[in-house]
Design a protein around this motif. Structure first.
Motif, PDB file in Angstrom:
ATOM      1  N   PRO A 186       0.821  -1.214   0.000  1.00  0.00           N
ATOM      2  CA  PRO A 186       0.000   0.000   0.000  1.00  0.00           C
ATOM      3  C   PRO A 186       0.859   1.269   0.000  1.00  0.00           C
ATOM      4  O   PRO A 186       1.909   1.322   0.644  1.00  0.00           O
ATOM      5  N   ALA A 187       0.396   2.262  -0.747  1.00  0.00           N
ATOM      6  CA  ALA A 187       1.078   3.552  -0.812  1.00  0.00           C
ATOM      7  C   ALA A 187       0.047   4.575  -1.278  1.00  0.00           C
ATOM      8  O   ALA A 187      -1.136   4.267  -1.367  1.00  0.00           O
ATOM      9  N   TYR A 188       0.514   5.792  -1.577  1.00  0.00           N
ATOM     10  CA  TYR A 188      -0.395   6.812  -2.084  1.00  0.00           C
ATOM     11  C   TYR A 188       0.350   7.802  -2.961  1.00  0.00           C
ATOM     12  O   TYR A 188       1.557   7.968  -2.846  1.00  0.00           O
ATOM     13  N   ILE A 189      -0.394   8.422  -3.862  1.00  0.00           N
ATOM     14  CA  ILE A 189       0.142   9.448  -4.757  1.00  0.00           C
ATOM     15  C   ILE A 189      -0.104  10.810  -4.129  1.00  0.00           C
ATOM     16  O   ILE A 189      -1.189  11.084  -3.639  1.00  0.00           O
ATOM     17  N   ARG A 190       0.910  11.665  -4.174  1.00  0.00           N
ATOM     18  CA  ARG A 190       0.738  13.063  -3.772  1.00  0.00           C
ATOM     19  C   ARG A 190       0.998  14.010  -4.932  1.00  0.00           C
ATOM     20  O   ARG A 190       0.473  15.100  -4.961  1.00  0.00           O
ATOM     21  N   TYR A 210       4.246   7.636  -2.231  1.00  0.00           N
ATOM     22  CA  TYR A 210       4.730   7.752  -0.861  1.00  0.00           C
ATOM     23  C   TYR A 210       4.257   6.555  -0.051  1.00  0.00           C
ATOM     24  O   TYR A 210       3.135   6.100  -0.222  1.00  0.00           O
ATOM     25  N   SER A 211       5.115   6.071   0.847  1.00  0.00           N
ATOM     26  CA  SER A 211       4.741   4.972   1.737  1.00  0.00           C
ATOM     27  C   SER A 211       5.369   5.210   3.106  1.00  0.00           C
ATOM     28  O   SER A 211       6.522   5.631   3.194  1.00  0.00           O
ATOM     29  N   PRO A 212       4.630   4.931   4.187  1.00  0.00           N
ATOM     30  CA  PRO A 212       5.204   5.108   5.526  1.00  0.00           C
ATOM     31  C   PRO A 212       6.219   4.015   5.877  1.00  0.00           C
ATOM     32  O   PRO A 212       6.901   4.115   6.886  1.00  0.00           O
ATOM     33  N   GLU A 254       9.460   8.537   5.344  1.00  0.00           N
ATOM     34  CA  GLU A 254       8.607   7.962   4.309  1.00  0.00           C
ATOM     35  C   GLU A 254       9.454   7.566   3.106  1.00  0.00           C
ATOM     36  O   GLU A 254      10.399   8.253   2.744  1.00  0.00           O
ATOM     37  N   ASP A 255       9.113   6.441   2.493  1.00  0.00           N
ATOM     38  CA  ASP A 255       9.747   6.023   1.259  1.00  0.00           C
ATOM     39  C   ASP A 255       9.028   6.727   0.118  1.00  0.00           C
ATOM     40  O   ASP A 255       7.803   6.732   0.060  1.00  0.00           O
TER      41      ASP A 255
END
Length: 113
Positions: A23-27, A37-39, A80-81
Motif C-alpha cells: 500500500p502507498a499513495y500518490i501526492r 509515498y509509503s510510511p 517515508e519512502d
C-alpha cells in the motif's frame, strides 16, 4: 538520467496498491508519471518495473491499473519512502482516460478562482 523536469507536476492524492500487495499513495502527478509515498520502506530498486492499482479517493472515481518504471527511490526526512514512477503503459484505454482525468482534477488553471 536528466534531473530537468519538463512536465508540470500537480499536487494530488490517490491510494495505490503496488504489485497487488504494497500500500502507498500518490501526492504528486504529471502527464507522464507520479510520486508514490509509503510510511514503510518499499522493496523496489531504480529501473524496476512495477504494476500500480490506482484507487481514487472520491466516491465516483474508478480504480485502474498502470505499469511503470521506478526512476528513483529514497527516504525523506520523516522516514517515508518516496518513489518516482514513469508510466510505461496503461492496462487499457479507459485506464489511460481515468489517469488523465485524475491529473486534470488537480491541475491549477492560471487566473482561475
Amino acid at each position: 538520467m536528466s534531473k530537468e523536469r519538463t512536465d508540470q507536476r500537480n499536487q494530488s492524492y490517490a491510494k495505490v496498491l503496488l504489485d497487488n500487495s504494497q500500500p502507498a499513495y500518490i501526492r504528486d502527478i504529471s502527464a507522464r508519471g507520479f510520486r508514490v509515498y509509503s510510511p514503510v520502506p518499499l522493496p523496489y530498486k531504480e529501473g524496476s518495473t512495477i504494476t500500480c492499482l490506482i484507487i481514487p479517493t472520491d466516491s465516483e472515481g474508478q480504480s485502474f491499473k498502470i505499469s511503470g518504471e521506478i526512476r528513483w527511490n529514497k527516504l525523506d526526512a520523516e522516514g517515508e519512502d518516496i518513489m518516482g514512477i514513469l508510466i510505461s503503459s496503461f492496462e487499457d484505454k479507459k485506464g489511460e482516460s481515468l489517469y488523465h482525468s485524475l491529473n486534470m482534477r488537480f491541475s491549477k488553471k492560471i487566473g482561475s478562482v
